[in-house]
Enzyme design. Structure first.
Site, PDB file in Angstrom:
ATOM      1  N   GLY A  35       0.922  -1.258   0.042  1.00 18.54           N
ATOM      2  CA  GLY A  35      -0.069   0.131   0.058  1.00 18.54           C
ATOM      3  C   GLY A  35       0.831   1.294  -0.082  1.00 18.54           C
ATOM      4  O   GLY A  35       2.114   1.016   0.173  1.00 18.54           O
ATOM      5  N   CYS A  36       0.317   2.340  -0.334  1.00 22.20           N
ATOM      6  CA  CYS A  36       0.909   3.547  -0.433  1.00 22.20           C
ATOM      7  C   CYS A  36       1.487   4.058   0.821  1.00 22.20           C
ATOM      8  O   CYS A  36       2.647   4.218   1.147  1.00 22.20           O
ATOM      9  CB  CYS A  36      -0.043   4.841  -1.021  1.00 22.20           C
ATOM     10  SG  CYS A  36      -1.536   5.004  -0.120  1.00 22.20           S
ATOM     11  N   TYR A  37       0.664   3.948   1.958  1.00 28.78           N
ATOM     12  CA  TYR A  37       1.085   4.655   3.173  1.00 28.78           C
ATOM     13  C   TYR A  37       2.256   3.523   3.924  1.00 28.78           C
ATOM     14  O   TYR A  37       3.208   4.150   4.243  1.00 28.78           O
ATOM     15  CB  TYR A  37      -0.009   4.676   4.376  1.00 28.78           C
ATOM     16  CG  TYR A  37      -0.824   5.854   4.053  1.00 28.78           C
ATOM     17  CD1 TYR A  37      -0.357   7.042   4.409  1.00 28.78           C
ATOM     18  CD2 TYR A  37      -2.396   5.635   4.152  1.00 28.78           C
ATOM     19  CE1 TYR A  37      -1.316   8.181   3.993  1.00 28.78           C
ATOM     20  CE2 TYR A  37      -3.321   6.763   4.129  1.00 28.78           C
ATOM     21  CZ  TYR A  37      -2.687   8.003   4.095  1.00 28.78           C
ATOM     22  OH  TYR A  37      -3.546   9.099   3.842  1.00 28.78           O
ATOM     23  N   PRO A  38       1.812   2.152   3.731  1.00 28.40           N
ATOM     24  CA  PRO A  38       2.993   1.207   4.132  1.00 28.40           C
ATOM     25  C   PRO A  38       4.349   1.396   3.663  1.00 28.40           C
ATOM     26  O   PRO A  38       5.259   1.351   4.273  1.00 28.40           O
ATOM     27  CB  PRO A  38       2.043  -0.146   3.920  1.00 28.40           C
ATOM     28  CG  PRO A  38       0.652  -0.021   3.907  1.00 28.40           C
ATOM     29  CD  PRO A  38       0.658   1.452   3.434  1.00 28.40           C
ATOM     30  N   THR A  39       4.188   1.679   2.187  1.00 24.63           N
ATOM     31  CA  THR A  39       5.746   1.902   1.882  1.00 24.63           C
ATOM     32  C   THR A  39       6.514   2.916   2.170  1.00 24.63           C
ATOM     33  O   THR A  39       7.456   2.970   3.075  1.00 24.63           O
ATOM     34  CB  THR A  39       5.217   2.250   0.304  1.00 24.63           C
ATOM     35  OG1 THR A  39       4.916   0.903  -0.353  1.00 24.63           O
ATOM     36  CG2 THR A  39       6.817   2.305  -0.475  1.00 24.63           C
TER      37      THR A  39
END
Lengths: 342, 342, 342, 342
Positions: free
Chosen positions: A148-152
């Site tokens: 996901g975007c945040y997790p990256t």
């Protein structure tokens, strides 16, 4: 040439995949599907692609994905898990840009995503596609769960601290801000221009789906499970994620050196000079993650600043980076875009 | 490899030139100057260029531009006219992105730009760098006057009508809208975010410097001098120009065919299907100009819609297009960026 | 106290009416309806109204509008025409902020709005609520057709020229730009933040519904029917309309004096000093229309610049201005807001 | 009527004071000074004020401030401390919107503000103008230090926790986001539209001047000094502050009840229902602070969300609130604006 298919090409991750893949030297786009826009020229929907791509959207029911070497799913959550098995069985590799294969604990996944998992047996096989952690596994993978975007942004920011075991992992804080494209190209009131412009708000404070993903990723590199408070915000810009991360330092460390060493060989992680404040526009349209690490007033709180373009390193760019690794290509091939500034 | 220098690399046309040139396969950047930032790393000022360019800004007084094959001036008006003669004399070609050599009538230039011209003798030699009009002359040129941002969008929009002689050239109207980057990277109150955001205004209605440039360009392709009302506006976006052009039709014509034929061989001018409304974001970060032509309710008024990215086709991209032509390279080399959407 | 009802209070004109009416000294809000949000507190949907209004949205089927003295329709086109007759019959006055009663020629209305008119007999009675033209009729009216946002800005800009009979009315051009709130609070892809931000485009060039309304309004003040080319654009801001108007001057006139005299007694039309460029933010949140008139380079083309807030003078503010006139209140009562700048 | 003067009226706090004061029923504006714009009509510089104010900017050297009952300083830091003594001596009260009198520890002030204090003897007398803490002292004050924008939002958010003594005050985190107007109306590159739009960044992470102010304010209500990590960010909107606050809970408490009780009598602090996410636009143009309190997943971390308009409750509105208290007027007089949404 890698024969590539895209399932669900009408969202923002879809058009971003197209932007990258139409100029990738080793890719031949074979098919792109859309239930709603079937029959429409891709460049009719996205005039930015005029002259770049001659494909039309195909009806998913008709499309022959088995002709592809690799299929990207740029679909809502819950679609890839229905179709992946069939593709793998005929030798087609899959990169899912949605969340279907990201969480190893299927029960946990079902709780956060509110549906039953259709292919729990594939979850174990799927490789979490964060190259900075899993490069070797990605090389061998048939099925990639693209992060996901945040997790990256959050994992790349926290990892050096976690891996070094020098912070209190029980009380991590990730205060994250995303551009509105992160909410996708769905017609919804709260992401209308007149709602989201000149406005700032948090959302999902009681619990956001990226929380278990981040906890899983950090936990795997930590000596014990991590406790994370994760607060996402919507900021009036199109692209970009800014993660501001807080952790209590337990052990004196040269933080700048720690970060520089951790990422010295990473082509897409850029550790800024000490004292820097990364800006999201410094990565706009590119696959970079830029990181700065601070220790304000020499106290015991570490502040990490991590920026990405949510549609590139946070989605389509990372997916192509994973593809490059899977196919033994130079990892940066086709994703060397210089950020667009201003 | 073309050895290239940039004079004045700290503005928006400068950083955009850099974005393009650092990945141009036939260019070697030798020197970039800045009076104010001399000694600073280019990527310190523009973190988007980290890892792309190792140059530092040089002091203009010290920089050896004679080692270059070609020098771009990305300076304020009035600088290139001081230095060009010396460079041409030692065999260095020049592309001026400012206005110094755009207006053939030196007295007219001096009136609009409020200064005396330092090299009037070079004005006649300079080739106006609009490839869609002057490609052959550009091929032979030592000195290119790169067109202004508005003039590019307006001329490309009007040219088919003017060349065909089918509209009333005495009463042309160009209502143009520019993103704020068009005003440059100067610290000024009226372009502050808190002034320009959520706001729309015209400016320069009594007279704008791009008016004589457009009149000259259109007049040269018309059977008689053109009368043009030109009203620029500032719109709260970073990049992009939208020109809305009005002309009274004097003769029945298949307008769609006229435009398509005029631009059929142009790599960077894209005539949209009849009925289209081009968006500035469909060219963001790219060298395209997209054009649509309308005749509302079948009346006698032609409405032309023309969009460009003011920093690319309106400045740096067109400059590189001119360079490619001058050096016999494929015209699209290094400027094939797919627009960034969203 | 005027007992007021609002039908359809969940859109942007609805919430703007509420912003104004909750502090209007002579208004008591009795009822506000919404099909979708029935039962929800008004301040739950619009947290900006917390502490200002205790009402809940009522189901339109249940709401007793006959208790009101006046009902505002802030509904989509086609709703007011169904319900107005019944209200008028029981002595309730009506101000329709939609288009149902704006066009006197019912066949023309049906063509542009794509539906059959439900109350053609009321169209003749309805007074077009532009106080600067129809103040006396408004005073006596039971039913007001509140003008559209573009028509308000365009008519106020053109009227002095038209009434004086000094321009070529066959070839008027209105190039207009609107903030995105003009498209309403409907979930649609093209007005999402990630679509409309950092972007500029025209729309409706072949024909927009406000065209016949403007033609009717100007035609009524002209000696002959007007020919108008009307091109609306979407600009990335929340509120504001900027109309740039072009007309060919047929007779020497002191334009500044003409405009100042025409509007000298108008409380909400502000003629700027000669040479000015009005900004939309100079009227943000207020009921003002600010106008400047130019004659570039002393030629024969008049350029008029007219700005309003589309939700105030272009909708809710003008509706309240009409209410004030209908009820013999000071015309500016409750709508004296100072514009919000920055 | 209170005779009021404004020193330094050309910045954003100045024009916001004007927006409020020109319609305040108990204020007569007597004089407004500006070094740079002396002689210019206030409404020439700020066309939003046309028709609202007839004053011209006076030269500070000539202006007779002794005719005023009260003078607001809307000047850069370091100006008020030069002129306040003289005004107090002749019976004029002073509200300083800058930072000159905010920090009680003069040495600390001098360290953070980089200049010597000109009136250290007045620092002790000055009352910190946060009505929710110091209402009684404000009533008696001659000299008010109006709080900073971040300190207002952060203190109001943390105070109930601090006063109740239920959180770990050694490790407070305040992650704050401000609209660009917070940087003032100075011509600077980093706040240009083309720099700040579509971008997000932190700044001042090593140390920001509002840190000691917040520490002082919270420390005064705490049983021991507070340890605070304070990270401000710039977000691409004009107005608004969003503070996201993190504290570790040491004692089980009904947080919602705690906040509601603390602010039950406060006219401008609005505690939202449990589970809410306040938006900055819900306070745009108004003097409200809206607060929500969360405890994600029932863990030991409290998350408080606090929003204000930086120019109103964060500056000019709070200054007028202080004036109302000082003069025994109803506290909300002249500052009841309904927020502008959308």
């Amino acid at each position: 040439m890698i024969k590539v298919g895209i399932v669900g090409g009408t969202g923002y991750t879809g058009v971003e995949l197209l932007r990258i893949l139409v100029q990738h030297p080793k890719v031949r786009l074979k098919v792109i599907t859309s239930r709603q826009e079937s029959g429409m020229g891709v460049d009719e929907l996205f005039p930015s692609l005029r002259g770049q791509v001659a494909l039309k959207f195909s009806d998913p029911a008709q499309a022959d994905l088995s002709q592809c070497d690799l299929v990207f799913f740029a679909t809502p959550n819950g679609v890839a898990m229905q179709q992946t098995k069939k593709l793998l069985d005929v030798g087609v590799k899959v990169i899912d840009l949605a969340a279907d294969f990201r969480i190893k604990d299927v029960a946990e996944w079902e709780k956060w995503y509110g549906m039953q998992h259709a292919s729990p047996e594939l979850v174990a096989e799927a490789v979490y596609g964060l190259p900075e952690v899993n490069r070797e596994k990605i090389r061998q993978a048939r099925l990639i769960a693209n992060p996901g975007c945040y997790p990256t942004a959050v994992q790349l920011g926290f990892l050096p601290l976690i891996e070094a075991g020098i912070v209190d992992v029980d009380h991590l804080v990730a205060d994250t801000k995303s551009g509105v494209s992160g909410a996708g190209r769905k017609a919804e009131v709260h992401t209308l221009f007149a709602e989201a412009a000149d406005n700032f708000k948090s959302y999902g404070v009681p619990g956001h789906r990226h929380l278990p993903e981040i906890r899983q990723g950090l936990g795997a590199r930590s000596q014990k499970p991590v406790g994370l408070t994760f607060v996402p915000h919507l900021t009036p810009m199109i692209r970009g994620i800014h993660a501001t991360l807080y952790a209590r330092l337990l052990k004196e460390t040269d933080l700048q050196a720690l970060y520089e060493e951790r990422y010295i060989d990473e082509p897409f992680v850029d550790v800024l000079p000490a004292g820097s404040h990364p800006q999201t526009r410094s990565v706009r349209g590119s696959n970079f993650c830029r990181i700065a690490v601070h220790r304000p007033q020499g106290g015991d709180m570490v502040v990490v600043l991590s920026v990405t373009d949510n549609l590139v390193k946070g989605a389509a760019g990372q997916a192509v980076q994973n593809m490059n690794i899977m196919y033994g290509l130079p990892e940066t091939m086709g994703i060397k875009h210089v950020p667009l500034l201003p």
